[in-house]
Design an enzyme around this catalytic site. Structure first.
Site, PDB file in Angstrom:
ATOM      1  N   MET A  61      57.979  36.156 109.379  1.00  0.00           N
ATOM      2  CA  MET A  61      57.071  36.891 108.532  1.00  0.00           C
ATOM      3  C   MET A  61      56.782  36.043 107.300  1.00  0.00           C
ATOM      4  O   MET A  61      57.521  36.074 106.336  1.00  0.00           O
ATOM      5  CB  MET A  61      57.712  38.238 108.186  1.00  0.00           C
ATOM      6  CG  MET A  61      57.116  38.915 107.009  1.00  0.00           C
ATOM      7  SD  MET A  61      57.690  40.599 106.749  1.00  0.00           S
ATOM      8  CE  MET A  61      59.419  40.409 106.495  1.00  0.00           C
ATOM      9  N   PRO A  62      55.713  35.250 107.338  1.00  0.00           N
ATOM     10  CA  PRO A  62      55.368  34.416 106.180  1.00  0.00           C
ATOM     11  C   PRO A  62      54.887  35.250 104.997  1.00  0.00           C
ATOM     12  O   PRO A  62      54.216  36.265 105.162  1.00  0.00           O
ATOM     13  CB  PRO A  62      54.235  33.531 106.678  1.00  0.00           C
ATOM     14  CG  PRO A  62      54.248  33.649 108.159  1.00  0.00           C
ATOM     15  CD  PRO A  62      54.857  34.974 108.476  1.00  0.00           C
ATOM     16  N   TYR A  63      55.257  34.779 103.836  1.00  0.00           N
ATOM     17  CA  TYR A  63      54.784  35.355 102.575  1.00  0.00           C
ATOM     18  C   TYR A  63      54.186  34.209 101.779  1.00  0.00           C
ATOM     19  O   TYR A  63      54.848  33.207 101.524  1.00  0.00           O
ATOM     20  CB  TYR A  63      55.949  35.986 101.804  1.00  0.00           C
ATOM     21  CG  TYR A  63      55.610  36.320 100.376  1.00  0.00           C
ATOM     22  CD1 TYR A  63      54.905  37.472 100.052  1.00  0.00           C
ATOM     23  CD2 TYR A  63      55.967  35.462  99.346  1.00  0.00           C
ATOM     24  CE1 TYR A  63      54.588  37.770  98.742  1.00  0.00           C
ATOM     25  CE2 TYR A  63      55.653  35.754  98.026  1.00  0.00           C
ATOM     26  CZ  TYR A  63      54.964  36.904  97.735  1.00  0.00           C
ATOM     27  OH  TYR A  63      54.644  37.197  96.444  1.00  0.00           O
ATOM     28  N   LEU A  87      51.598  39.682 110.717  1.00  0.00           N
ATOM     29  CA  LEU A  87      52.893  39.595 110.037  1.00  0.00           C
ATOM     30  C   LEU A  87      52.860  38.642 108.850  1.00  0.00           C
ATOM     31  O   LEU A  87      53.899  38.321 108.280  1.00  0.00           O
ATOM     32  CB  LEU A  87      53.979  39.155 111.024  1.00  0.00           C
ATOM     33  CG  LEU A  87      54.281  40.134 112.158  1.00  0.00           C
ATOM     34  CD1 LEU A  87      55.319  39.547 113.102  1.00  0.00           C
ATOM     35  CD2 LEU A  87      54.747  41.474 111.608  1.00  0.00           C
ATOM     36  N   PHE A  92      51.820  37.872 105.061  1.00  0.00           N
ATOM     37  CA  PHE A  92      51.515  38.564 103.811  1.00  0.00           C
ATOM     38  C   PHE A  92      51.003  37.554 102.798  1.00  0.00           C
ATOM     39  O   PHE A  92      51.621  36.506 102.605  1.00  0.00           O
ATOM     40  CB  PHE A  92      52.768  39.261 103.271  1.00  0.00           C
ATOM     41  CG  PHE A  92      53.244  40.348 104.173  1.00  0.00           C
ATOM     42  CD1 PHE A  92      52.853  41.662 103.964  1.00  0.00           C
ATOM     43  CD2 PHE A  92      54.066  40.061 105.261  1.00  0.00           C
ATOM     44  CE1 PHE A  92      53.279  42.673 104.811  1.00  0.00           C
ATOM     45  CE2 PHE A  92      54.495  41.065 106.111  1.00  0.00           C
ATOM     46  CZ  PHE A  92      54.105  42.371 105.896  1.00  0.00           C
TER      47      PHE A  92
END
Length: 80
Positions: A1-3, A46, A48
């Protein structure tokens, strides 16, 4: 889940604008999401992306507040 956190100065790129437009923000979010998918295979749903706009006087470069740094980068106007 990259931010991903994108920080930009709060100033418009078009005459009369004082902030990044919603369309520009949408393009940044889409572009970053696409890049992470293309390069790392990260699912877009996924990923953000948060965009923070920072007041220009709260951003510095070269040991100076950005407005002063920019003033120093403008070449002195010579005789016409």
């Amino acid at each position: 889940m990259p931010y991903v956190n994108i920080q930009v100065t709060r100033e418009g790129t078009a005459p009369g604008a004082s902030a990044t437009t919603p369309a520009q923000k949408a393009a940044l979010i889409q572009g970053v999401s696409d890049l992470l998918f293309e390069v790392l295979g990260k699912p877009r749903h996924l990923t953000f992306v948060v965009i923070n706009e920072i007041e220009l006087e709260n951003w510095g470069v070269g040991g100076l507040p950005t407005p002063e740094y920019r003033r120093q980068q403008v070449p002195a106007a010579g005789p016409a």
